[in-house]
Design a protein around this motif. Structure first.
Motif, PDB file in Angstrom:
ATOM      1  N   ILE A 201      14.201 -70.726  50.251  1.00 25.01           N
ATOM      2  CA  ILE A 201      13.963 -71.558  51.278  1.00 25.01           C
ATOM      3  C   ILE A 201      15.736 -72.360  51.846  1.00 25.01           C
ATOM      4  O   ILE A 201      15.094 -73.243  51.137  1.00 25.01           O
ATOM      5  N   PHE A 202      16.368 -72.038  52.345  1.00 27.21           N
ATOM      6  CA  PHE A 202      17.182 -72.776  52.948  1.00 27.21           C
ATOM      7  C   PHE A 202      17.173 -74.441  54.386  1.00 27.21           C
ATOM      8  O   PHE A 202      15.697 -74.073  55.189  1.00 27.21           O
ATOM      9  N   PRO A 203      17.371 -75.609  54.368  1.00 31.61           N
ATOM     10  CA  PRO A 203      17.532 -76.808  55.259  1.00 31.61           C
ATOM     11  C   PRO A 203      17.718 -76.031  56.327  1.00 31.61           C
ATOM     12  O   PRO A 203      18.645 -75.116  56.922  1.00 31.61           O
ATOM     13  N   PRO A 204      17.173 -76.384  57.376  1.00 32.24           N
ATOM     14  CA  PRO A 204      17.065 -75.921  59.060  1.00 32.24           C
ATOM     15  C   PRO A 204      17.846 -76.262  59.435  1.00 32.24           C
ATOM     16  O   PRO A 204      18.614 -77.238  58.922  1.00 32.24           O
ATOM     17  N   THR A 227      17.104 -88.071  55.473  1.00 32.08           N
ATOM     18  CA  THR A 227      18.497 -87.580  55.445  1.00 32.08           C
ATOM     19  C   THR A 227      18.213 -86.412  56.018  1.00 32.08           C
ATOM     20  O   THR A 227      17.204 -85.570  56.162  1.00 32.08           O
ATOM     21  N   SER A 228      19.596 -85.982  56.650  1.00 31.20           N
ATOM     22  CA  SER A 228      19.592 -84.952  57.819  1.00 31.20           C
ATOM     23  C   SER A 228      19.437 -82.526  56.928  1.00 31.20           C
ATOM     24  O   SER A 228      19.277 -82.154  57.350  1.00 31.20           O
ATOM     25  N   ARG A 229      20.075 -83.389  55.467  1.00 31.60           N
ATOM     26  CA  ARG A 229      19.826 -81.768  54.343  1.00 31.60           C
ATOM     27  C   ARG A 229      21.701 -80.997  55.802  1.00 31.60           C
ATOM     28  O   ARG A 229      20.846 -79.786  55.574  1.00 31.60           O
ATOM     29  N   LEU A 230      21.515 -81.753  56.170  1.00 30.29           N
ATOM     30  CA  LEU A 230      22.947 -80.129  57.102  1.00 30.29           C
ATOM     31  C   LEU A 230      23.885 -80.046  56.608  1.00 30.29           C
ATOM     32  O   LEU A 230      24.525 -79.198  56.342  1.00 30.29           O
ATOM     33  N   GLY A 231      24.075 -80.738  55.610  1.00 30.71           N
ATOM     34  CA  GLY A 231      24.991 -80.057  54.148  1.00 30.71           C
ATOM     35  C   GLY A 231      25.648 -78.902  53.704  1.00 30.71           C
ATOM     36  O   GLY A 231      27.157 -78.944  54.128  1.00 30.71           O
ATOM     37  N   ILE A 241      30.417 -78.643  63.491  1.00 30.95           N
ATOM     38  CA  ILE A 241      30.801 -80.255  63.498  1.00 30.95           C
ATOM     39  C   ILE A 241      30.712 -81.317  64.723  1.00 30.95           C
ATOM     40  O   ILE A 241      30.109 -82.218  64.215  1.00 30.95           O
ATOM     41  N   ARG A 242      31.253 -80.370  65.894  1.00 27.76           N
ATOM     42  CA  ARG A 242      31.176 -81.193  67.277  1.00 27.76           C
ATOM     43  C   ARG A 242      30.412 -81.389  68.155  1.00 27.76           C
ATOM     44  O   ARG A 242      29.932 -82.816  68.218  1.00 27.76           O
ATOM     45  N   ASN A 243      29.622 -80.524  67.556  1.00 30.47           N
ATOM     46  CA  ASN A 243      27.807 -80.906  68.435  1.00 30.47           C
ATOM     47  C   ASN A 243      27.425 -81.484  67.990  1.00 30.47           C
ATOM     48  O   ASN A 243      26.804 -82.860  68.092  1.00 30.47           O
ATOM     49  N   LEU A 244      27.388 -81.951  66.140  1.00 35.67           N
ATOM     50  CA  LEU A 244      26.851 -83.203  65.200  1.00 35.67           C
ATOM     51  C   LEU A 244      27.637 -83.953  65.579  1.00 35.67           C
ATOM     52  O   LEU A 244      27.014 -85.316  66.293  1.00 35.67           O
ATOM     53  N   ALA A 245      28.378 -84.073  65.619  1.00 33.72           N
ATOM     54  CA  ALA A 245      29.100 -85.888  66.122  1.00 33.72           C
ATOM     55  C   ALA A 245      28.730 -86.026  67.064  1.00 33.72           C
ATOM     56  O   ALA A 245      28.831 -86.921  68.109  1.00 33.72           O
ATOM     57  N   ALA A 246      29.026 -85.119  68.154  1.00 32.72           N
ATOM     58  CA  ALA A 246      28.680 -86.126  69.784  1.00 32.72           C
ATOM     59  C   ALA A 246      26.924 -86.339  69.988  1.00 32.72           C
ATOM     60  O   ALA A 246      26.790 -87.207  70.452  1.00 32.72           O
ATOM     61  N   LYS A 247      26.369 -85.674  68.868  1.00 32.56           N
ATOM     62  CA  LYS A 247      24.757 -86.809  69.290  1.00 32.56           C
ATOM     63  C   LYS A 247      24.880 -87.680  68.419  1.00 32.56           C
ATOM     64  O   LYS A 247      24.065 -88.465  68.585  1.00 32.56           O
ATOM     65  N   ALA A 248      25.541 -87.596  67.157  1.00 30.60           N
ATOM     66  CA  ALA A 248      25.744 -88.498  66.199  1.00 30.60           C
ATOM     67  C   ALA A 248      26.050 -89.795  67.333  1.00 30.60           C
ATOM     68  O   ALA A 248      26.053 -90.947  66.805  1.00 30.60           O
ATOM     69  N   GLN A 249      27.848 -89.612  67.669  1.00 32.33           N
ATOM     70  CA  GLN A 249      28.179 -90.894  68.536  1.00 32.33           C
ATOM     71  C   GLN A 249      26.920 -91.283  69.425  1.00 32.33           C
ATOM     72  O   GLN A 249      26.943 -92.567  69.861  1.00 32.33           O
ATOM     73  N   GLN A 250      26.160 -90.735  70.127  1.00 29.23           N
ATOM     74  CA  GLN A 250      25.204 -91.130  71.009  1.00 29.23           C
ATOM     75  C   GLN A 250      24.201 -91.926  70.221  1.00 29.23           C
ATOM     76  O   GLN A 250      23.006 -92.904  71.345  1.00 29.23           O
TER      77      GLN A 250
END
Length: 438
Positions: A201-204, A227-231, A241-250
């Motif tokens: 079972i992999f991380p979501p 932690t996100s477990r998104l590695g 990575i763009r979508n995730l960085a945009a969310k993190a920036q906010q």
């Protein structure tokens, strides 16, 4: 007459949305064949035929295949070497161009050069695009044009350069407009490639805004789901990575900094080929006189060093393919400083076991722990596992999860006393670094 086509070659970008190369491929005039190659140059080196990463890739490819079937297309999936596969495709089609996303690891660089040369010799062009980082190695530089080797000034320049368009998604809608239409092609099964299917079972793929917002408060505590477990998803590109960085920036600058570390380590590979080749970033550290005790290494691998936080981390890794980032630093420091075992040994073990294994990040982390990397922990900074436990797992919740025999006679005595190990490491490291100063 052979049909004229373009090819979208997927590698570590296993998604059909916000994909830089796919966006570019769909803009040219020829029908696009979506291609993935299970590369035998890589797979043949995997001794573990239960490798969860191969299963993860297979599942991601299967999911993309289903999406493409819905618009009358399909993934073309091959098992072989890239050069052999392109030779086979060229027998069926006039390939006008190949689109793909850049990979900065040494094997990928060599592979792409060979494929690009072959395509050029046969009248086809090869186009590679930035997709797995926000800034590539050539974009974040000092004022004199040289690369940064320390993270903090790199991250400041990274943030200063960031403009909204860097985080903008690549629109691919409707995706069916320029895809090759034809009968469904079967995907090779794991068994056909010599691998044994399992039910990991992999991380979501999604992470909540709440987790990102509180990341700076919870990220260092391994017993907490902080932690996100998104590695693994970033490693194989199943998320953008763009979508995730945009969310993190906010939401959280600390979380954003972790994404910037990814860019930083990829930039190090880009600028310093000796790191891609497996050498220490600081060459003087290649002279360290490692003890390389195989019995001690085996105890570290299986989590029987007598240091509970270290053993918990290694058991978590062996069981799940994951290890909490704070614990990664502790176990890496322990191997290189306490046991004086070459960081390459630990790097290779992590490469075998981690679901989210990425050469740039793994190498960067291990060289940080060993003191040999850019912006690394100084040689005299040696983690005390007991103090790390007191700070980050005070109630032993994480340790008890993975070391249930902690308070029994079954648990081993410490493999070495901390103060003895610390003194020995300072002496060994000190001898090399003093020679440098002479």
């Amino acid at each position: 007459m052979k049909p004229e086509v373009a090819i979208m070659w997927f590698r570590r970008d296993l998604r059909l949305v916000d994909n830089a190369a796919l966006y570019q491929a769909l803009r040219q005039p020829y029908p696009v064949i979506p291609l993935f190659i299970f590369d035998t140059n890589i797979l043949d080196k995997l001794s573990n035929k239960n490798d969860d990463r191969v299963q993860f890739i297979h599942a991601a490819i299967t999911n993309m295949h289903r999406q493409l079937l819905g618009v009358g297309s399909s993934m073309w999936v091959y098992y072989g070497t890239p050069l052999q596969v392109f030779q086979q495709i060229m027998e069926q089609f006039y390939v006008q161009s190949v689109y793909t996303n850049t990979d900065c690891e040494q094997y990928a660089i060599d592979r792409d050069k060979h494929v690009a040369d072959y395509l050029q010799q046969n009248g086809a062009s090869f186009h590679s695009f930035k997709d797995q980082v926000i800034f590539d190695g050539s974009e974040v530089l000092k004022e004199d044009g040289t690369p940064y080797t320390v993270f903090t000034p790199y991250s400041k320049k990274w943030k200063a350069l960031l403009q909204p368009f860097y985080l903008k998604s690549f629109p691919i809608n409707p995706i069916s407009n320029n895809l090759w239409q034809g009968s469904e092609k079967a995907i090779p099964t794991l068994a056909e490639m010599g691998f044994q299917p399992n039910h990991t079972i992999f991380p979501p793929q999604q992470v909540t805004n709440e987790l990102i917002s509180s990341y700076h408060l919870q990220r260092n505590f391994p017993a907490v789901n902080g932690t996100s477990r998104l590695g693994v998803h970033l490693r194989f590109g199943t998320i953008s990575i763009r979508n995730l960085a945009a969310k993190a920036q906010q939401l959280n600058e600390v979380f954003l900094n972790e994404l910037i570390w990814r860019d930083f380590y990829h930039a190090i590979l880009y600028h310093f080929p000796h790191v891609r080749a497996g050498k220490a970033f600081k060459p003087i550290y290649d002279q360290i006189e490692w003890r390389n005790d195989e019995a001690a290494f085996e105890k570290w691998c299986v989590g029987k060093t007598g240091y509970p936080i270290v053993d918990a981390g290694m058991r978590e890794l062996n069981t799940t393919g994951y290890m909490h980032n704070r614990v990664r630093m502790i176990v890496a420091s322990f191997l290189t400083r306490h046991l004086l075992i070459d960081w390459h040994w630990g790097e290779a073990y992590f490469a075998e076991k981690l679901l989210d294994y990425d050469f740039a990040a793994n190498n960067g982390g291990w060289q940080w722990a060993a003191g040999s990397g850019c912006d690394a922990a100084p040689y005299f900074r040696i983690f005390n596992p007991a103090l790390q436990t007191e700070k980050f797992d005070k109630n032993l919740a994480y340790i008890h999860q993975w070391v249930p025999e902690l308070n029994s006679f079954d648990y081993p005595a410490p493999i070495i006393q901390h103060e003895v190990a610390r003194k020995r490491a300072l002496e060994v490291y000190g001898r090399v670094l003093k020679n440098k100063m002479r």
